[in-house]
Design a protein around this motif. Structure first.
Motif, PDB file in Angstrom:
ATOM      1  N   ASN A 200       0.839  -1.215   0.000  1.00 49.11           N
ATOM      2  CA  ASN A 200       0.000   0.000   0.000  1.00 49.11           C
ATOM      3  C   ASN A 200       0.867   1.256   0.000  1.00 49.11           C
ATOM      4  O   ASN A 200       0.545   2.242  -0.672  1.00 49.11           O
ATOM      5  CB  ASN A 200      -0.921   0.001   1.220  1.00 49.11           C
ATOM      6  N   GLU A 201       1.952   1.213   0.773  1.00 51.23           N
ATOM      7  CA  GLU A 201       2.840   2.378   0.825  1.00 51.23           C
ATOM      8  C   GLU A 201       3.464   2.663  -0.531  1.00 51.23           C
ATOM      9  O   GLU A 201       3.593   3.818  -0.946  1.00 51.23           O
ATOM     10  CB  GLU A 201       3.946   2.148   1.860  1.00 51.23           C
ATOM     11  N   ILE A 202       3.879   1.602  -1.230  1.00 46.58           N
ATOM     12  CA  ILE A 202       4.505   1.774  -2.549  1.00 46.58           C
ATOM     13  C   ILE A 202       3.501   2.305  -3.561  1.00 46.58           C
ATOM     14  O   ILE A 202       3.812   3.179  -4.382  1.00 46.58           O
ATOM     15  CB  ILE A 202       5.117   0.441  -3.022  1.00 46.58           C
ATOM     16  N   GLU A 203       2.270   1.793  -3.495  1.00 45.38           N
ATOM     17  CA  GLU A 203       1.244   2.215  -4.447  1.00 45.38           C
ATOM     18  C   GLU A 203       0.786   3.648  -4.206  1.00 45.38           C
ATOM     19  O   GLU A 203       0.503   4.379  -5.145  1.00 45.38           O
ATOM     20  CB  GLU A 203       0.045   1.268  -4.371  1.00 45.38           C
ATOM     21  N   ASN A 204       0.729   4.042  -2.947  1.00 46.69           N
ATOM     22  CA  ASN A 204       0.177   5.358  -2.604  1.00 46.69           C
ATOM     23  C   ASN A 204       1.227   6.368  -2.142  1.00 46.69           C
ATOM     24  O   ASN A 204       0.902   7.523  -1.907  1.00 46.69           O
ATOM     25  CB  ASN A 204      -0.881   5.206  -1.495  1.00 46.69           C
ATOM     26  N   GLY A 205       2.469   5.924  -1.986  1.00 50.54           N
ATOM     27  CA  GLY A 205       3.499   6.821  -1.463  1.00 50.54           C
ATOM     28  C   GLY A 205       3.913   7.900  -2.443  1.00 50.54           C
ATOM     29  O   GLY A 205       3.934   7.688  -3.662  1.00 50.54           O
TER      30      GLY A 205
ATOM     31  N   LYS B 227      12.052   3.513  -7.515  1.00 48.90           N
ATOM     32  CA  LYS B 227      12.176   2.123  -7.954  1.00 48.90           C
ATOM     33  C   LYS B 227      13.403   1.965  -8.839  1.00 48.90           C
ATOM     34  O   LYS B 227      13.506   2.607  -9.882  1.00 48.90           O
ATOM     35  CB  LYS B 227      10.914   1.695  -8.702  1.00 48.90           C
ATOM     36  N   ASN B 228      14.339   1.117  -8.388  1.00 49.27           N
ATOM     37  CA  ASN B 228      15.521   0.809  -9.193  1.00 49.27           C
ATOM     38  C   ASN B 228      15.138  -0.283 -10.194  1.00 49.27           C
ATOM     39  O   ASN B 228      15.374  -1.474  -9.986  1.00 49.27           O
ATOM     40  CB  ASN B 228      16.657   0.313  -8.288  1.00 49.27           C
ATOM     41  N   ASP B 229      14.512   0.131 -11.273  1.00 48.31           N
ATOM     42  CA  ASP B 229      13.922  -0.819 -12.209  1.00 48.31           C
ATOM     43  C   ASP B 229      14.978  -1.552 -13.035  1.00 48.31           C
ATOM     44  O   ASP B 229      16.065  -1.036 -13.281  1.00 48.31           O
ATOM     45  CB  ASP B 229      12.945  -0.118 -13.148  1.00 48.31           C
ATOM     46  N   LEU B 230      14.635  -2.757 -13.462  1.00 45.95           N
ATOM     47  CA  LEU B 230      15.527  -3.594 -14.262  1.00 45.95           C
ATOM     48  C   LEU B 230      14.767  -4.134 -15.470  1.00 45.95           C
ATOM     49  O   LEU B 230      13.551  -4.327 -15.420  1.00 45.95           O
ATOM     50  CB  LEU B 230      16.027  -4.785 -13.429  1.00 45.95           C
TER      51      LEU B 230
ATOM     52  N   ASP C 150      12.880   3.119  -1.017  1.00 46.63           N
ATOM     53  CA  ASP C 150      13.796   2.723  -2.083  1.00 46.63           C
ATOM     54  C   ASP C 150      13.588   1.234  -2.383  1.00 46.63           C
ATOM     55  O   ASP C 150      13.867   0.378  -1.546  1.00 46.63           O
ATOM     56  CB  ASP C 150      15.243   2.975  -1.623  1.00 46.63           C
ATOM     57  N   VAL C 151      13.089   0.937  -3.598  1.00 46.02           N
ATOM     58  CA  VAL C 151      12.785  -0.439  -3.997  1.00 46.02           C
ATOM     59  C   VAL C 151      13.849  -0.932  -4.978  1.00 46.02           C
ATOM     60  O   VAL C 151      14.053  -0.321  -6.024  1.00 46.02           O
ATOM     61  CB  VAL C 151      11.392  -0.542  -4.656  1.00 46.02           C
ATOM     62  N   SER C 152      14.528  -2.036  -4.638  1.00 45.91           N
ATOM     63  CA  SER C 152      15.550  -2.617  -5.515  1.00 45.91           C
ATOM     64  C   SER C 152      15.138  -4.031  -5.913  1.00 45.91           C
ATOM     65  O   SER C 152      15.023  -4.916  -5.058  1.00 45.91           O
ATOM     66  CB  SER C 152      16.912  -2.655  -4.815  1.00 45.91           C
TER      67      SER C 152
ATOM     68  N   HIS D  68      21.124 -10.501  -6.006  1.00 46.09           N
ATOM     69  CA  HIS D  68      21.725  -9.495  -6.871  1.00 46.09           C
ATOM     70  C   HIS D  68      20.659  -8.464  -7.253  1.00 46.09           C
ATOM     71  O   HIS D  68      19.542  -8.815  -7.628  1.00 46.09           O
ATOM     72  CB  HIS D  68      22.300 -10.153  -8.125  1.00 46.09           C
ATOM     73  N   LEU D  69      21.038  -7.192  -7.154  1.00 45.84           N
ATOM     74  CA  LEU D  69      20.093  -6.098  -7.419  1.00 45.84           C
ATOM     75  C   LEU D  69      20.570  -5.262  -8.593  1.00 45.84           C
ATOM     76  O   LEU D  69      20.448  -4.044  -8.597  1.00 45.84           O
ATOM     77  CB  LEU D  69      19.945  -5.223  -6.169  1.00 45.84           C
ATOM     78  N   GLY D  70      21.104  -5.907  -9.589  1.00 47.44           N
ATOM     79  CA  GLY D  70      21.688  -5.203 -10.725  1.00 47.44           C
ATOM     80  C   GLY D  70      23.111  -5.675 -10.928  1.00 47.44           C
ATOM     81  O   GLY D  70      23.540  -6.689 -10.364  1.00 47.44           O
TER      82      GLY D  70
END
Length: 271
Positions: free
Chosen positions: A117-122, A127-130, A182-184, A200-202
């Motif tokens: 909910n926090e990610i959707e509404n924050g 977002k460290n997208d890949l 911060d989303v990885s 691994h985050l990248g």
């Protein structure tokens, strides 16, 4: 005669080096045992032995401190008044063993579903997208995590660190901060021959996780910069005592925690 003297000198030097190696090895063994005591105490749920200060209620300004020192499940570590005679505040550091407190209730609300909910509404979510993401195949690690300290060889929560938990869910590690989230996402996950888990985050970023105790799921996380963090999941920290300082000065922080060699524990074969 000279040969005998040279022989004695060489023998002495050799013995000194051998003794130094023995002393160094013995010291390492002692330190390693000391570092592992708090893990054993976590399993035993041992109560921390502290010297409790005896405070007279009439000398205390704050009603909050007056109430908390009367509780049988709270032990006092430090107390002092600060400021001038005209304007005074107080610092009181306590260890709180109670399960039903505002802090524990707040921690209980930090779940993976609440994170969604926090990610959707924050408002401040990074977002460290890949391009290529992978799903978490090790479900046992999915949880909300809090940083753990040690005091007198016993695991303890520091109230200052409970506001910003770390989440590990099905596709990312998420860090929460005062100014945002911060989303990885995972690019690759592997289990090593040493029974650790690497997320691994990248390309150049990862967390390697070692489980120290399968019951409590106490863990050490190592990152790509060789920085180590001691963490435990929500179910465990809710059972641990909490160290809190009431009415602190802005620049005050408790400095009495144990120094634990997390690197040594992480690299130890003991599990």
């Amino acid at each position: 005669m000279k040969k005998i003297i040279y022989f004695l000198i060489l023998t002495l030097l050799f013995n000194c080096k051998t003794e130094n190696k023995k002393d160094k090895k013995s010291q390492e063994i002692i330190e390693n045992k000391q570092d592992w005591i708090f893990i054993e105490n976590l399993k035993n749920r041992k109560k921390i032995d502290v010297t409790e200060l005896k405070l007279i209620k009439s000398n205390i300004i704050s009603d909050e401190i007056k109430a908390i020192i009367s509780n049988d499940s709270v032990q006092i570590l430090e107390y002092r008044k600060v400021g001038s005679d005209e304007y005074q505040e107080e610092n009181c550091t306590v260890i709180d063993y109670r399960n039903n407190t505002d802090f524990k209730s707040m921690m209980h609300s930090y779940t993976l579903s609440s994170l969604k909910n926090e990610i959707e509404n924050g408002e401040y979510v990074y977002k460290n997208d890949l391009k290529n993401k992978t799903e978490n195949t090790y479900k046992l690690l999915e949880n909300t995590y809090f940083r753990i300290n040690s005091y007198k060889d016993n695991p303890i929560i520091n109230s200052g660190g409970i506001y910003y938990p770390i989440y590990l869910n099905n596709n990312a590690i998420t860090f929460t901060y005062m100014d945002g989230i911060d989303v990885s996402y995972f690019s690759k996950i592997e289990k090593t021959k040493n029974e650790t888990f690497i997320y691994h985050l990248g390309e150049n970023k990862f967390y390697e996780i070692k489980i120290l105790d399968n019951n409590s799921m106490l863990q050490i996380w190592k990152d790509q910069d060789n920085s180590y963090t001691l963490l435990a999941p929500l179910k465990t920290v809710l059972k641990l005592p909490l160290l809190e300082t009431i009415y602190t000065e802005m620049d005050y922080s408790f400095e009495g925690f144990d120094t634990i060699n997390l690197e040594q524990i992480f690299n130890s074969d003991t599990n």
